[in-house]
Write a protein that holds these residues in place. Structure first.
Motif, PDB file in Angstrom:
ATOM      1  N   SER A  86      49.830  49.932 -11.851  1.00  0.00           N
ATOM      2  CA  SER A  86      49.551  48.619 -11.277  1.00  0.00           C
ATOM      3  C   SER A  86      49.471  48.663  -9.757  1.00  0.00           C
ATOM      4  N   GLU A  87      50.399  49.401  -9.117  1.00  0.00           N
ATOM      5  CA  GLU A  87      50.483  49.399  -7.663  1.00  0.00           C
ATOM      6  C   GLU A  87      49.606  50.461  -7.003  1.00  0.00           C
ATOM      7  N   ALA A  88      49.196  51.467  -7.779  1.00  0.00           N
ATOM      8  CA  ALA A  88      48.305  52.510  -7.250  1.00  0.00           C
ATOM      9  C   ALA A  88      47.234  52.806  -8.287  1.00  0.00           C
ATOM     10  N   PRO A  89      46.374  51.828  -8.579  1.00  0.00           N
ATOM     11  CA  PRO A  89      45.380  51.994  -9.644  1.00  0.00           C
ATOM     12  C   PRO A  89      44.447  53.168  -9.398  1.00  0.00           C
ATOM     13  N   GLY A  90      44.236  53.927 -10.458  1.00  0.00           N
ATOM     14  CA  GLY A  90      43.329  55.058 -10.378  1.00  0.00           C
ATOM     15  C   GLY A  90      43.980  56.374 -10.036  1.00  0.00           C
ATOM     16  N   VAL A  91      45.205  56.350  -9.499  1.00  0.00           N
ATOM     17  CA  VAL A  91      45.891  57.598  -9.177  1.00  0.00           C
ATOM     18  C   VAL A  91      46.325  58.262 -10.483  1.00  0.00           C
ATOM     19  N   PRO A  92      45.986  59.518 -10.705  1.00  0.00           N
ATOM     20  CA  PRO A  92      46.369  60.189 -11.941  1.00  0.00           C
ATOM     21  C   PRO A  92      47.886  60.225 -12.128  1.00  0.00           C
TER      22      PRO A  92
END
Length: 334
Positions: A86-92
């Motif tokens: 939620s807070e870092a969308p897209g980070v693996p």
């Protein structure tokens, strides 16, 4: 020297400010400067809890980086994964469930080389807030204390099984309680009449043994016994020692140019909450420094300031120590 956030770029994300109802971990911002997570790096949060630290780190490593989150508690791991997403969308995100002492082995087996490693040794709020977990005597519940309730002995098992001398040694060693013999003797007498299975029952026995609680004392006298049993049930110091040994071995391997689970220049941070933990961390990091295998970035441990302690009383006893293994000084720390 104390590290402070110097506004390192966050890879396009907004600052890691949790929503008002989100759990805020101790030293939430203060871990970021000495660990200095950089865009594209791999970070391992060995004790993800509810994901506060991992989310903040994920914002720093960005879409080209990745964050491995580990926790012994499956429910915590799920909540942490959701928060990071939620807070870092897209980070693996790579979730691992298990004891944090196993993370070096898992990293090696997966071919992962980490640049940042963090272990917050405190237990997550749901553990102490949920009476069914048995970590607290604020409300009555089963005397459990296991982070992973699918395996191992509970606190009730230990309290009712161990011989009195062994019980006293656990309370003395892990609770650092000078009244350990009296408490163990009282437990041994009481369990003969009826097995001890609830948190309040154990707390009452401790109070009867030492005469408490005393309103003039900062902590309830049962706190040390509960701490001791929690450490014993989860083998917390054994797990910490194993992790520190893996870090020290990696530091030696980096010096020889061998490929290991930690990259040259990797920053390893550990947040401890009592002297037994902090002593192990301090000694291990001092050994790395003495052998010229790395640099201790926190000559004195980083602690919470008055504002954080007021907002989060758990920060009062938190101490962060960070070591950098070999390599060069990462950007943001020059």
């Amino acid at each position: 020297m104390e590290f402070r956030d110097r506004g390192i770029p966050r890879c396009g994300y907004a600052a890691a400010v949790p929503t008002p109802d989100a759990h805020i971990p101790v030293l939430h911002e203060r871990v970021l400067d000495p660990l200095a997570p950089q865009p594209g790096e791999t970070a391992i949060d060995c004790t993800a809890g509810l994901g506060g630290h991992a989310a903040a780190i994920a914002q720093r490593v960005g879409l080209e980086g990745r964050v491995i989150i580990n926790d012994l508690d499956a429910s915590n791991l799920e909540r942490a994964s959701d928060r990071v997403a939620s807070e870092a969308p897209g980070v693996p995100i790579v979730p691992w469930q298990g004891n944090f002492a196993e993370t070096p082995r898992k990293a090696r087996e997966a071919g992962i080389t980490a640049h940042v490693v963090l272990a917050d040794l405190g237990f997550a709020s749901p553990h102490v807030d949920d009476p069914d977990r048995g970590f607290s005597f604020k409300r009555d519940g089963p005397l459990d204390m296991r982070y992973d309730r699918t395996r191992g002995e509970s606190a009730a098992d230990l309290v009712n099984r161990l011989p009195e001398p062994e019980l006293a040694e656990i309370i003395r060693r892990f609770g650092e309680d000078r009244n350990a013999n009296r408490i163990a003797a009282k437990i041994a007498r009481e369990r003969e009449a009826s097995p001890m299975t609830s948190t309040m029952a154990l707390a009452r026995v401790v109070h009867a043994a030492v005469g408490g609680p005393n309103p003039r004392e900062r902590i309830d006298p049962a706190t040390r016994t509960f701490q001791a049993l929690r450490i014993a049930v989860n083998d917390e110091l054994g797990s910490l020692s194993a992790l520190l040994e893996s870090v020290t071995r990696a530091a030696a391997q980096i010096a020889t140019g061998a490929g290991v689970w930690l990259a040259p220049g990797a920053r390893v941070g550990i947040i401890s909450f009592h002297s037994l933990e902090d002593r192990l961390v301090k000694q291990a990091f001092a050994s790395v420094k003495q052998r010229r295998l790395g640099t201790v970035l926190t000559p004195s441990p980083i602690t919470g300031d008055d504002t954080e302690v007021q907002q989060n009383p758990r920060a009062r006893s938190a101490k962060l120590r960070v070591v950098r293994l070999g390599g060069t000084t990462p950007a943001g720390q020059r």
